[in-house]
Every structure is written in structure tokens, then in C-alpha cells.
Design a protein around this motif. Structure first.
Motif, mmCIF file in Angstrom:
data_model
loop_
_atom_site.group_PDB
_atom_site.id
_atom_site.type_symbol
_atom_site.label_atom_id
_atom_site.label_comp_id
_atom_site.label_asym_id
_atom_site.label_seq_id
_atom_site.Cartn_x
_atom_site.Cartn_y
_atom_site.Cartn_z
ATOM 1 N N ARG A 263 36.005 4.944 32.535
ATOM 2 C CA ARG A 263 37.333 5.481 32.856
ATOM 3 C C ARG A 263 37.251 7.003 33.050
ATOM 4 N NH1 ARG A 263 40.962 4.523 28.265
ATOM 5 N NH2 ARG A 263 42.304 5.891 29.493
ATOM 6 N N HIS A 285 40.201 1.382 23.681
ATOM 7 C CA HIS A 285 40.944 2.353 24.486
ATOM 8 C C HIS A 285 41.816 3.270 23.625
ATOM 9 C CE1 HIS A 285 39.736 0.747 28.357
ATOM 10 N NE2 HIS A 285 40.009 -0.474 27.936
ATOM 11 N N ARG A 286 42.238 2.768 22.490
ATOM 12 C CA ARG A 286 43.075 3.574 21.601
ATOM 13 C C ARG A 286 42.350 3.912 20.299
ATOM 14 N NH1 ARG A 286 45.068 0.041 24.601
ATOM 15 N NH2 ARG A 286 46.728 0.601 26.068
ATOM 16 N N CYS A 336 40.498 9.372 20.936
ATOM 17 C CA CYS A 336 40.888 8.513 22.056
ATOM 18 C C CYS A 336 42.297 8.839 22.541
ATOM 19 C CB CYS A 336 40.802 7.043 21.642
ATOM 20 S SG CYS A 336 39.106 6.402 21.640
ATOM 21 N N GLU A 337 43.174 9.227 21.632
ATOM 22 C CA GLU A 337 44.515 9.655 22.041
ATOM 23 C C GLU A 337 44.422 10.889 22.931
ATOM 24 O OE1 GLU A 337 47.039 10.307 18.700
ATOM 25 O OE2 GLU A 337 47.243 8.167 18.225
ATOM 26 N N ASN A 340 42.977 9.872 26.373
ATOM 27 C CA ASN A 340 43.937 9.140 27.212
ATOM 28 C C ASN A 340 44.944 10.069 27.898
ATOM 29 O OD1 ASN A 340 42.849 6.596 26.753
ATOM 30 N ND2 ASN A 340 44.093 6.243 24.930
ATOM 31 N N TRP A 393 44.066 -2.740 28.826
ATOM 32 C CA TRP A 393 44.135 -1.646 29.799
ATOM 33 C C TRP A 393 44.100 -2.228 31.211
ATOM 34 C CZ3 TRP A 393 44.908 3.248 28.117
ATOM 35 C CH2 TRP A 393 44.991 4.240 29.107
#
Length: 442
Positions: A263, A285-286, A336-337, A340, A393
Motif C-alpha cells: 500500500r 491495516h490498523r 499504523c494509524e 493510514n 481493506w
């Protein structure tokens, strides 16, 4: 039909062993010994004509081992029953002859047993170390050894039928090339693993995809770097593939941290021009809240020692500059936050994701059976490492588990242990996943 042949083999083994016992006792039926000797040899060479249906030599030998072990059990029960009955008739007058008879029976049964057990131990993949060790340790414990043997027979029997079924399935659709996508596949590994030089991260999955027409490449990047550094390596790798093959783009399937790396590569490194689709498999992802906790609670001296040892070991395996700490910190919830917020999806790339969960800790192999409890405490349902709420995601999301108590672990999703799981065929899952990409024009 298979059960019929196994029963017949068992009866013949029993008759052979008992016949030799009778010869020892009374020297009657001596004329039949050569005939049953030939039958005994034939059974131990070709236990069942039904085994010729298996599509490769390994499966056929394993199936023959299963048949021999079944024949051993049937023959043992019959032979023991017969000799218990005979004991009341001939003892104590014919004690020596009776002992010789028992020795003959044990010899016949032993040959059958060792012929079978060696075949399955050498050829079975699913038997694993655990069942092999249990079988060896319990082999001389009465009653218990029968349960261990029954387990071995069950595991190996299921394996040969399942694997033979997969061969037949692939042969039936060979001309369809169900995995021949417009763009080749790039498989991207997760953190702390490699897909080149000494290690095979994806188990049996790549070969299964190739059998169905897929063209496959691997990330070939280092095992542990920050998301940004891994993304830079992957971008260069993708450019190399595109330039060397003229394929224009690739379909990326990325596991675990590899999904974050890809990503980032799409959003920040210019890889969007070369990626048609990105499928993330069990990617955090989180982030992982328990990773934050561990990094906060474990003393810095311990973390630094582990990092130094890891980096040193992986350099010897071929990584040029592994960075354990950066890789771990980029998996935390906080990091990760932050990622993103700066990683934006590209409108030219199709995004989709997959996640799974374990239903109980003991279903996961070490260390996932240990980390499952920690992840559950902080994040809830998880695959042994990553929580269910962290997987999703993209435009399409697939969530997987099994009925019953097993579930599907983080490692199961890349066939790390080469285990055939009830209700989940990991190889066929990827075949259908890639076939769906093909149907979408990727």
C-alpha cells in the motif's frame, strides 16, 4: 471397494500366520505353505489393486502402507483369537510347538507392520513429526499403540485421497488455465520471513497456481525493514519485473506486513503505475494493540538484544541490512494509524482483502498458540497475531474460518505448515482468488 480389499488382505495375513502355527504344532497342511508364502509376499508387495488409481508414486506407496497397517490390525486380532483358543487344546502337552507357533505368527505380523509403517513414515506429508513421535513412543504400550496406529492410518488415508482428488481436479481443468491472468502475480511475504534463498514462505501455493496457468514472481525483499524501506525495495522489484518481461503491470498478493508495504509502495513510491490489483492477506491495516503493549512492557535492553541477534542472523542468510526494530514498530496500532493518514488508495489499483481467525489457541502452531491469547486479550478474535477488525481493506473483503474448534491461523493462510485443514483447502482458495482476478480482467 477399498475396505473390501483391506479385509481380504487382513484375512490372508491371519490365515498365513495361523497356518504356519498349525504346521509347527502338527505338521499338517504342510503342502499349502508355499502357496500362502507366495500370497504373503504378494500382499506385502502389492497390498491392493485399487491403489493403482493413485496418480503418483508417493501417494500409491503411502496408500499401500495404510492397507498393510489395516491388514496388520485385522490379522493380529484374528491370529491372537485363534491362538488363545488353541492354547486350551494343546497346552501344556505341546508347549514347545505352541511357542514356535507364536513366533511364526509374530514374524508374519511384524513383517507386515514394519512394511506398512516404513511406507507411511517415508511418504506421508500430513503425518508430521508429532504423530511420528507419538507412534514411536507408544509402539510398545498395549492398547495405546492401537489408538496411535489408528490415528496414523486415519491421517495417511485422508491424505492420499485428498491429494489424489486435487491431482484429478487440476487435470480436469488444465486446458482452462483458470489462473492465467492478464498480468502476472507477484507474491509478497510478511515480516521476519523470506521467499528466496533457503526459505519457502508460500508452501504449496505457488506450484498449485502454476499448475492452473499462473505466472508467478516473488518480492525477493528483505525479511525485516520499516514499511517505507520495504516499499522502496518492492517498487524496484516490480519495475525490474515489468522491464524484463514487458508485462506492463502485476497483480500483487501480499501477506501480513507485506500488505502495508505494498500500500505504501502504491501511494508513496510510484508503484501505482505498475500494479493492477492489490490483494492483502491477513494484513494488520490498523495495527496490533498487543504489539504496542509488548514494546511498552518489555525492557529496552531485552528488545535491543533480540533485535541485534535477529539482524545478525538474517545477514548470514542473505539480508543486506535487516532492521528488526523498525519493522516491529511499524506494526503497532499507533504507527499504523499514522501510516493510514499518509497512505492514500490509488484509483487505478483494485484493492481487496482477506482475513481469518483461529477458533481456539491450540489449533495454531507455535508461537501462534501462545500469541493468540495475548492478541485476544487486547484485540479480540484473531488469527494468532492480527485481530479480525484489522484485516478489512478495499472494495472486496473475504473473512475465513472453519466449522468446529479449529479455525485458520496467520500461518495457515500462506500454507506455512503444509497442513491439510478440514473445511479449508488453502491451495484451492488461492486458485479461486486468482481466477476471480482473471474474471475481472486483471
Amino acid at each position: 471397494m477399498k475396505l473390501f480389499f483391506r479385509i481380504i488382505d487382513g484375512l490372508l495375513i491371519a490365515v498365513t500366520s495361523c497356518l504356519y502355527g498349525i504346521v509347527c504344532l502338527q505338521k499338517s497342511f504342510l503342502f499349502t505353505v508355499p502357496l500362502f508364502l507366495l500370497l504373503f509376499v504378494a500382499i506385502n508387495v502389492f497390498p491392493s489393486i485399487s491403489n493403482f488409481k493413485y496418480k503418483n508414486t508417493r501417494l500409491r506407496i503411502c496408500a499401500e502402507g495404510v492397507d498393510l497397517l489395516c491388514a496388520f490390525i485385522i490379522g493380529s486380532f484374528i491370529s491372537i483369537a485363534v491362538h488363545i483358543f488353541i492354547a486350551f487344546i494343546v497346552l501344556p502337552e505341546f508347549l514347545l510347538q505352541y511357542i514356535l507357533s507364536c513366533v511364526c505368527v509374530l514374524s508374519v505380523l511384524s513383517v507386515t507392520f514394519w512394511n506398512g509403517i516404513i511406507r507411511v513414515y517415508v511418504t506421508s506429508v500430513q503425518l508430521g513429526i508429532k504423530h511420528r513421535v507419538i507412534g514411536a513412543l507408544c509402539g510398545f504400550i498395549p492398547i495405546v499403540n492401537l489408538f496411535a496406529l489408528a490415528k496414523i492410518i486415519t491421517v495417511c488415508g485422508r491424505e492420499v485421497d485428498f491429494e489424489n482428488g486435487k491431482i484429478i481436479l487440476n487435470e480436469s481443468r488444465k486446458n482452462q488455465a483458470v489462473c492465467k491472468t492478464k498480468y502476472p502475480l507477484l507474491l509478497v511475504h510478511g515480516v521476519f520471513f523470506r521467499d528466496f534463498k533457503y526459505l519457502n514462505y508460500w508452501g504449496r501455493i505457488p506450484n498449485e497456481l502454476k499448475k492452473n496457468g499462473a505466472e508467478i514472481y516473488f518480492g525477493n525483499h528483505q525479511s525485516a525493514l520499516s514499511v517505507a524501506d520495504s516499499a522502496a525495495e518492492l517498487t524496484e522489484r516490480i519495475k525490474q519485473i515489468v522491464e524484463e518481461t514487458g508485462c506492463h503491470k502485476v497483480n500483487v498478493i501480499a501477506h501480513s506486513k507485506g500488505g502495508l508495504d505494498c500500500r505504501y509502495a502504491v501511494s508513496r513510491c510510484g508503484a501505482d503505475k505498475y500494479i493492477a490489483s492489490l490483494t492483502t492477506i491477513n494484513t494488520p491495516h490498523r495495527g496490533c494493540l498487543f504489539a504496542d503493549y509488548l514494546l511498552d512492557k518489555v525492557p529496552d535492553s531485552v528488545i535491543n538484544t533480540i533485535a541485534k541477534s535477529y539482524n545478525s542472523s538474517l545477514k548470514k542468510l542473505g539480508d543486506s541490512n535487516p532492521d528488526f526494530l523498525s519493522a516491529v514498530y511499524d506494526l503497532t496500532n499507533e504507527r499504523c494509524e499514522a501510516l493510514n493518514k499518509i497512505i492514500t488508495d490509488s484509483p487505478s489499483v483494485y484493492y481487496q482483502s482477506t482475513g481469518s481467525k483461529l477458533n481456539k489457541a491450540t489449533s495454531g502452531k507455535f508461537p501462534l498458540n501462545f500469541t493468540y491469547h495475548i492478541a485476544k486479550h487486547f484485540d479480540g478474535a484473531n488469527d494468532g497475531l492480527v485481530s479480525e477488525k484489522s484485516f478489512k481493506w478495499g472494495d472486496n473483503y473475504i473473512f475465513l474460518t472453519t466449522e468446529g474448534s479449529r479455525g485458520i491461523s496467520h500461518g495457515d493462510m500462506v500454507d506455512l505448515n503444509r497442513e491439510n485443514i478440514k473445511d479449508f483447502d488453502v491451495r484451492e482458495f488461492y486458485v479461486q482468488l486468482v481466477n476471480d482476478l482473471k474474471s475481472k480482467g486483471f
